[in-house]
Design a protein around this motif. Structure first.
Motif, PDB file in Angstrom:
ATOM      1  N   LEU A   1     -16.606   5.113   0.281  1.00 41.37           N
ATOM      2  CA  LEU A   1     -17.063   4.191   1.191  1.00 41.37           C
ATOM      3  C   LEU A   1     -15.754   3.246   1.796  1.00 41.37           C
ATOM      4  O   LEU A   1     -15.060   2.599   0.631  1.00 41.37           O
ATOM      5  CB  LEU A   1     -18.256   3.350   0.605  1.00 41.37           C
ATOM      6  CG  LEU A   1     -19.360   4.063   0.191  1.00 41.37           C
ATOM      7  CD1 LEU A   1     -20.290   2.982  -0.392  1.00 41.37           C
ATOM      8  CD2 LEU A   1     -20.002   4.944   1.286  1.00 41.37           C
ATOM      9  N   SER A   2     -15.782   3.122   3.030  1.00 42.24           N
ATOM     10  CA  SER A   2     -14.724   2.193   3.322  1.00 42.24           C
ATOM     11  C   SER A   2     -15.083   1.602   4.687  1.00 42.24           C
ATOM     12  O   SER A   2     -16.011   2.143   5.472  1.00 42.24           O
ATOM     13  CB  SER A   2     -13.587   2.748   3.331  1.00 42.24           C
ATOM     14  OG  SER A   2     -13.557   3.904   4.401  1.00 42.24           O
TER      15      SER A   2
ATOM     16  N   TYR B   1       0.710  -1.256  -0.034  1.00 46.41           N
ATOM     17  CA  TYR B   1      -0.085   0.090  -0.165  1.00 46.41           C
ATOM     18  C   TYR B   1       0.793   1.046   0.138  1.00 46.41           C
ATOM     19  O   TYR B   1       0.414   2.277   0.302  1.00 46.41           O
ATOM     20  CB  TYR B   1      -0.848  -0.120   1.371  1.00 46.41           C
ATOM     21  CG  TYR B   1      -2.455  -0.260   0.962  1.00 46.41           C
ATOM     22  CD1 TYR B   1      -2.501  -1.833   0.156  1.00 46.41           C
ATOM     23  CD2 TYR B   1      -3.458   0.450   1.102  1.00 46.41           C
ATOM     24  CE1 TYR B   1      -3.804  -1.798  -0.536  1.00 46.41           C
ATOM     25  CE2 TYR B   1      -4.919   0.009   0.762  1.00 46.41           C
ATOM     26  CZ  TYR B   1      -4.781  -1.109   0.059  1.00 46.41           C
ATOM     27  OH  TYR B   1      -6.327  -1.574  -0.408  1.00 46.41           O
TER      28      TYR B   1
ATOM     29  N   GLN C   1     -19.292  -0.836   0.000  1.00 46.66           N
ATOM     30  CA  GLN C   1     -20.296  -0.290  -1.121  1.00 46.66           C
ATOM     31  C   GLN C   1     -21.453  -1.576  -1.505  1.00 46.66           C
ATOM     32  O   GLN C   1     -22.352  -1.377  -1.807  1.00 46.66           O
ATOM     33  CB  GLN C   1     -19.298  -0.365  -2.367  1.00 46.66           C
ATOM     34  CG  GLN C   1     -19.858  -0.324  -3.577  1.00 46.66           C
ATOM     35  CD  GLN C   1     -19.944  -1.814  -4.342  1.00 46.66           C
ATOM     36  OE1 GLN C   1     -19.017  -2.434  -4.205  1.00 46.66           O
ATOM     37  NE2 GLN C   1     -21.153  -2.230  -4.937  1.00 46.66           N
TER      38      GLN C   1
HETATM   39  N1  PLP Z   1     -10.474   0.299  -2.291  1.00 45.95           N
HETATM   40  C1  PLP Z   1      -9.277   0.427  -1.809  1.00 45.95           C
HETATM   41  C2  PLP Z   1      -8.029   0.482  -2.635  1.00 45.95           C
HETATM   42  C3  PLP Z   1      -9.430   0.079  -0.568  1.00 45.95           C
HETATM   43  O1  PLP Z   1      -8.072   0.225   0.144  1.00 45.95           O
HETATM   44  C4  PLP Z   1     -10.428   0.083   0.260  1.00 45.95           C
HETATM   45  C5  PLP Z   1     -10.461  -0.387   1.656  1.00 45.95           C
HETATM   46  O2  PLP Z   1      -9.470  -0.242   2.150  1.00 45.95           O
HETATM   47  C6  PLP Z   1     -11.790   0.195  -0.294  1.00 45.95           C
HETATM   48  C7  PLP Z   1     -11.676   0.312  -1.816  1.00 45.95           C
HETATM   49  C8  PLP Z   1     -13.010  -0.065   0.061  1.00 45.95           C
HETATM   50  O3  PLP Z   1     -13.280  -1.431   0.526  1.00 45.95           O
HETATM   51  P1  PLP Z   1     -14.103  -1.609   1.948  1.00 45.95           P
HETATM   52  O4  PLP Z   1     -15.399  -1.334   1.765  1.00 45.95           O
HETATM   53  O5  PLP Z   1     -14.297  -3.271   1.770  1.00 45.95           O
HETATM   54  O6  PLP Z   1     -13.261  -1.435   3.237  1.00 45.95           O
END
Ligand code: PLP
Length: 304
Positions: free
Chosen positions: A261-262, A170, A228
């Motif tokens: 969203l996360s 990351y 999401q």
């Molecule tokens: N996209 C990326 C690159 C992410 O790192 C994340 C979460 O960390 C998401 C999307 C969203 O995912 P989630 O809702 O499963 O946390």
């Protein structure tokens, strides 16, 4: 109250202030591993089964051994119990390829981190929810668009990029966030070389137009988001039209509202995009509540 909780995959609670990894752990050497970040709320891990399903999918993409889901469930339960139910927490499930030289089958150097799986390193870490989260949920965030420098067509043709897997690599996502901060923004939205919207460095992008919600499809190289997914499940039940469709940066400007969203922040409304102000329309007011309900649902791994 402990400020961090550490549980290895053998379900043993460890001293979170003591070193855990070997210096030659491939997760540390190369960022070669996978993880999940899960919200602990009311003492339980939200949408855990979807996170386990995605962990298994990420493992397959990296050709890691299939995770022992029961061992992960148990380690998460032990960690959640140790954290308690009084406050939210950020629970990370971390799985690396293990020690250099110990892979793929040699017994050498397993050390005491090996759980039921001999080669990989697995642990669960719980930490407090960062302070920025409360403000992001309540007031929204300012965002800039940033070029990812990739076509949205490469996910299939270049599977080694591991787009769509949640890997430990990351560093570039964090660099994008630091760049956004230098520009005075809270977060970023990546765009493809075709100027299509992809995702945030740690979030999925959803736009709202009236009673329609749209998010970019996984085939464009974004991580399929659990938050999401949870929103779409609840929103469909409430009569919204939810779509996986590619859209352009220009479509952000004409959207009624834009959301990042996360799993930990949940729904953060974009209140400023590349300097342009967005107010919260009445038509979008129920979105945070839909997300809250969605992540609290009973999910099963097969829902993925
Ligand atoms: N996209 C990326 C690159 C992410 O790192 C994340 C979460 O960390 C998401 C999307 C969203 O995912 P989630 O809702 O499963 O946390």
């Amino acid at each position: 109250m402990a400020d961090r909780v550490l549980v290895t995959l053998d379900a043993e609670v460890r001293d979170a202030e003591a070193p855990l990894l070997y210096a030659d752990d491939i997760g540390a050497l190369r960022g070669d591993g996978i993880f999940e970040t899960v919200l602990l709320r009311g003492g339980s891990a939200c949408a855990l089964e979807l996170h386990l399903a995605r962990l298994a999918r990420s493992a397959a993409a990296l050709e890691l051994p299939a995770p022992d889901l029961d061992a992960w469930r148990f380690a998460v339960e032990v960690a959640a119990d140790a954290w308690g139910g009084d406050r939210e927490g950020v629970l990370r499930m971390i799985c690396t390829r293990g020690r250099d030289g110990a892979h793929p089958s040699g017994p050498a150097g397993k050390g005491d981190l090996a759980g039921p799986q001999p080669d990989t390193t697995g642990y669960v870490l719980v930490t407090p929810v960062p302070e920025r989260v409360a403000a992001a949920r309540a007031d929204g965030i300012s965002v800039i668009t940033l070029a990812r420098g990739l076509s949205d067509q490469v996910a299939d043709t270049a599977p080694w990029l591991l787009l769509g897997a949640k890997t430990l690599s990351y560093a570039t996502n964090m660099a994008a966030l630091r760049f956004a901060a230098r520009m005075g923004a809270d977060d970023a939205i990546f765009t493809s070389t075709e100027h299509r919207v992809l995702e945030g460095p740690r979030s999925s992008v959803v736009i709202q137009r009236g009673k329609t919600l749209i998010t970019p499809p996984a085939r464009s190289g974004v991580l399929p988001g659990i938050t999401q997914r949870a929103l779409f499940a609840e929103a469909e039940r409430a009569g919204w039209d939810c779509r996986y469709e590619s859209f352009f940066t220009a479509d952000l400007i004409t959207a009624d509202s834009i959301w990042l969203l996360s799993s930990v922040t949940l729904a953060a409304r974009v209140n400023r995009l590349d300097g342009l102000r967005y107010s919260l329309p009445e038509s979008a007011a129920e979105i945070p509540a839909l997300v809250d309900r969605g992540i609290a649902r009973e999910w099963s791994v097969t829902d993925w």
